[in-house]
Design a protein around this motif. Structure first.
Motif, PDB file in Angstrom:
ATOM      1  N   ASP A  36      49.314  37.822  83.875  1.00 22.92           N
ATOM      2  CA  ASP A  36      50.256  38.160  84.942  1.00 22.92           C
ATOM      3  C   ASP A  36      49.604  38.791  86.165  1.00 22.92           C
ATOM      4  OD1 ASP A  36      51.926  37.336  82.958  1.00 22.92           O
ATOM      5  OD2 ASP A  36      53.175  39.133  82.920  1.00 22.92           O
ATOM      6  N   GLU A  37      48.815  39.842  85.972  1.00 21.92           N
ATOM      7  CA  GLU A  37      48.296  40.609  87.108  1.00 21.92           C
ATOM      8  C   GLU A  37      47.387  39.762  87.975  1.00 21.92           C
ATOM      9  OE1 GLU A  37      46.482  44.177  85.753  1.00 21.92           O
ATOM     10  OE2 GLU A  37      48.341  45.057  84.987  1.00 21.92           O
ATOM     11  N   GLU A  38      46.505  39.006  87.339  1.00 25.39           N
ATOM     12  CA  GLU A  38      45.562  38.193  88.102  1.00 25.39           C
ATOM     13  C   GLU A  38      46.282  37.090  88.879  1.00 25.39           C
ATOM     14  OE1 GLU A  38      43.244  40.558  85.459  1.00 25.39           O
ATOM     15  OE2 GLU A  38      44.964  39.292  85.031  1.00 25.39           O
ATOM     16  N   ASP A  90      49.429  36.898  89.790  1.00 23.36           N
ATOM     17  CA  ASP A  90      50.302  37.434  90.833  1.00 23.36           C
ATOM     18  C   ASP A  90      49.503  37.908  92.041  1.00 23.36           C
ATOM     19  OD1 ASP A  90      52.434  36.859  89.246  1.00 23.36           O
ATOM     20  OD2 ASP A  90      52.915  38.924  88.708  1.00 23.36           O
ATOM     21  N   ALA A  91      48.316  38.476  91.801  1.00 19.46           N
ATOM     22  CA  ALA A  91      47.468  38.898  92.917  1.00 19.46           C
ATOM     23  C   ALA A  91      47.055  37.699  93.767  1.00 19.46           C
ATOM     24  CB  ALA A  91      46.229  39.626  92.393  1.00 19.46           C
ATOM     25  N   VAL A  92      46.732  36.593  93.111  1.00 17.39           N
ATOM     26  CA  VAL A  92      46.367  35.377  93.846  1.00 17.39           C
ATOM     27  C   VAL A  92      47.565  34.842  94.613  1.00 17.39           C
ATOM     28  CG1 VAL A  92      45.636  32.971  93.586  1.00 17.39           C
ATOM     29  CG2 VAL A  92      44.513  34.775  92.248  1.00 17.39           C
ATOM     30  N   ARG A  93      48.734  34.869  93.999  1.00 21.71           N
ATOM     31  CA  ARG A  93      49.948  34.393  94.684  1.00 21.71           C
ATOM     32  C   ARG A  93      50.198  35.157  95.970  1.00 21.71           C
ATOM     33  NH1 ARG A  93      51.837  34.138  89.065  1.00 21.71           N
ATOM     34  NH2 ARG A  93      52.542  32.004  88.587  1.00 21.71           N
ATOM     35  N   ARG A  94      50.013  36.465  95.946  1.00 22.05           N
ATOM     36  CA  ARG A  94      50.301  37.267  97.138  1.00 22.05           C
ATOM     37  C   ARG A  94      49.433  36.852  98.317  1.00 22.05           C
ATOM     38  NH1 ARG A  94      50.582  41.307  92.950  1.00 22.05           N
ATOM     39  NH2 ARG A  94      52.783  41.859  92.609  1.00 22.05           N
ATOM     40  N   SER A  95      48.231  36.389  98.035  1.00 23.68           N
ATOM     41  CA  SER A  95      47.367  35.876  99.107  1.00 23.68           C
ATOM     42  C   SER A  95      47.724  34.439  99.466  1.00 23.68           C
ATOM     43  CB  SER A  95      45.897  35.951  98.679  1.00 23.68           C
ATOM     44  OG  SER A  95      45.454  37.290  98.565  1.00 23.68           O
ATOM     45  N   LEU A  96      47.915  33.609  98.457  1.00 25.64           N
ATOM     46  CA  LEU A  96      48.175  32.189  98.695  1.00 25.64           C
ATOM     47  C   LEU A  96      49.456  31.969  99.485  1.00 25.64           C
ATOM     48  CD1 LEU A  96      47.503  29.183  98.105  1.00 25.64           C
ATOM     49  CD2 LEU A  96      48.807  29.426  95.966  1.00 25.64           C
ATOM     50  N   TYR A  97      50.492  32.721  99.169  1.00 23.47           N
ATOM     51  CA  TYR A  97      51.801  32.451  99.753  1.00 23.47           C
ATOM     52  C   TYR A  97      51.949  32.925 101.192  1.00 23.47           C
ATOM     53  CZ  TYR A  97      53.251  30.857  95.164  1.00 23.47           C
ATOM     54  OH  TYR A  97      53.367  30.157  93.987  1.00 23.47           O
ATOM     55  N   ARG A  98      50.907  33.544 101.719  1.00 30.15           N
ATOM     56  CA  ARG A  98      50.891  33.904 103.140  1.00 30.15           C
ATOM     57  C   ARG A  98      50.093  32.901 103.973  1.00 30.15           C
ATOM     58  NH1 ARG A  98      52.533  37.889 100.401  1.00 30.15           N
ATOM     59  NH2 ARG A  98      53.668  39.660 101.299  1.00 30.15           N
ATOM     60  N   MET A  99      49.594  31.871 103.322  1.00 30.63           N
ATOM     61  CA  MET A  99      48.824  30.840 104.024  1.00 30.63           C
ATOM     62  C   MET A  99      49.744  29.733 104.509  1.00 30.63           C
ATOM     63  SD  MET A  99      45.461  30.563 101.579  1.00 30.63           S
ATOM     64  CE  MET A  99      44.474  32.027 101.253  1.00 30.63           C
ATOM     65  N   SER A 100      49.261  28.970 105.458  1.00 31.59           N
ATOM     66  CA  SER A 100      50.053  27.870 106.016  1.00 31.59           C
ATOM     67  C   SER A 100      50.287  26.786 104.976  1.00 31.59           C
ATOM     68  CB  SER A 100      49.337  27.274 107.227  1.00 31.59           C
ATOM     69  OG  SER A 100      48.116  26.666 106.821  1.00 31.59           O
ATOM     70  N   GLY A 136      43.488  31.925  85.360  1.00 31.30           N
ATOM     71  CA  GLY A 136      43.352  32.654  84.108  1.00 31.30           C
ATOM     72  C   GLY A 136      42.344  33.778  84.184  1.00 31.30           C
ATOM     73  N   ARG A 137      42.615  34.837  83.455  1.00 27.37           N
ATOM     74  CA  ARG A 137      41.673  35.954  83.359  1.00 27.37           C
ATOM     75  C   ARG A 137      40.517  35.613  82.427  1.00 27.37           C
ATOM     76  NH1 ARG A 137      41.628  41.744  83.497  1.00 27.37           N
ATOM     77  NH2 ARG A 137      40.380  42.628  81.828  1.00 27.37           N
ATOM     78  N   ASP A 138      40.842  34.969  81.319  1.00 23.43           N
ATOM     79  CA  ASP A 138      39.851  34.680  80.284  1.00 23.43           C
ATOM     80  C   ASP A 138      39.378  33.240  80.417  1.00 23.43           C
ATOM     81  OD1 ASP A 138      38.345  34.359  77.999  1.00 23.43           O
ATOM     82  OD2 ASP A 138      39.717  35.504  76.733  1.00 23.43           O
TER      83      ASP A 138
END
Length: 361
Positions: A51-53, A55-65, A105-107
């Motif tokens: 989840d944490e990993e 979601d962190a990527v989503r927060r960056s990705l979803y601000r891109m064009s 994925g984290r692992d």
């Protein structure tokens, strides 16, 4: 059925202050939930394994064009258990539905879920891994590389660094005629990686393949590795390949990530994978229909060599004129480059194509 394995994301937490109607990824993708579980027409699905990993990527990705008009992308959410075996069934269902899963994925062992999911649908698999070294005795690779039941037909390794590679791993790669593009060679000629990626059914990118200064959120960091720009180019190659059925980025540890830098790098890699997918030409040659044939007569070879070029994309393939037997027909057209064709015209054959001939020998 997928809701048994997947938990939808909290959109408010992920999207934050992104306004309604903003022309960015977060307001363009659809979000999967149990009430709107229709995946008809979906091209790409984003799945988190941790989840944490994710979601962190989503927060960056979803601000891109999001300049991918007509490309239907669904955020499936995160697996209820960040476990490789648990991930097999939902990944298999997505691939079977002709949906391209992008996995975070984290692992790194989650790569085995990616592999087993496709194995249940198709015998004999081509796998490409980007990593700084080959850990052939680690469980996540041992089951793939050493078990006959794994049905691994071909393997490619991108970005490995010789000082990390053990002699036994080099020997394995050489004896089985697998593709290897070392970091220095990849950096000197990035296009050398494209045919290797194009030949894969599945691709996994281990965050350890990135240099620490670009991606601090990784286990066992080192100063060498791919830059962010190089990783994005590889991701674009992956997205463009009509043969590739899933793409995974594994080994991201959020607790070591400095100011979310690694999450931003992974988000950009996913963005370029999507750009590549959007630009797919539909020219994976399950047959040679729509390709232009080029025949080369070489000394010391029985019969001519046959190359094919796609007029849609300008990409090249080399045809293996051997009896396939039980070997899969769909692997007999080997992705290559224009330079490979030019070498053949000079009466030379690149090592990679010689290895391909030996695999079928």
């Amino acid at each position: 059925m997928l809701h048994h394995w997947i938990r939808p994301v909290d959109q408010k937490s992920i999207l934050g202050d992104i306004g309604e109607g903003a022309p960015v990824m977060g307001r363009t993708v659809s979000f999967y939930d149990e009430d709107t579980a229709d995946l008809n027409g979906v091209h790409v699905a984003l799945v988190g394994i941790g989840d944490e990993e994710a979601d962190a990527v989503r927060r960056s990705l979803y601000r891109m064009s999001c300049p991918f008009e007509g490309l239907k992308i669904t955020d499936m959410g995160n697996l209820r258990k960040p476990d490789a075996e648990f991930a097999v069934a939902p990944i298999r269902e997505l691939i079977d539905s002709k949906i391209f899963p992008v996995l975070i994925g984290r692992d790194v062992s989650a790569m085995t879920a990616q592999y087993k999911a496709f194995l249940s649908l198709q015998q004999w698999i081509n796998l490409v891994l980007a990593d700084e070294k080959l850990k052939s005795e680690e469980p996540y690779l041992r089951d793939v590389l050493h078990r006959k039941e794994a049905k691994l037909f071909h393997f490619g390794l991108l970005g490995c660094q010789a000082h990390f590679m053990l002699p036994g791993d080099w020997m394995l790669l050489e004896e089985r005629h697998y593709d290897v593009v070392r970091l220095g060679a990849a950096r000197a000629n990035p296009e050398a990686m494209e045919p290797v990626v194009r030949d894969a059914d599945l691709m996994a990118f281990h965050v350890n393949a990135l240099r620490h200064s670009d991606a601090p959120g990784q286990e066992e960091p080192s100063p060498g590795g791919f830059t962010m720009e190089e990783a994005c180019q590889i991701s674009r190659y992956a997205g463009m390949s009509d043969k590739l059925k899933s793409f995974g980025i594994f080994g991201y540890h959020q607790e070591w990530d400095v100011r979310g830098q690694t999450a931003q790098v992974i988000a950009q890699m996913i963005w370029y994978c999507l750009e590549g997918f959007y630009q797919r030409k539909g020219d994976f040659p399950a047959s040679t229909s729509g390709l232009t044939e080029y025949v080369v007569d070489m000394k010391d070879f029985d019969g001519p060599l046959v190359f094919w070029k796609s007029e849609k994309s300008g990409r090249w393939w080399f045809q293996l004129a051997v009896k396939a037997g039980r070997k899969p027909q769909r692997h007999r057209l080997i992705p290559c480059s224009y330079e490979d064709y030019r070498m053949a015209c000079r009466n030379e054959l690149p090592d990679r194509l010689i290895y391909a001939l030996r695999r079928f020998g």
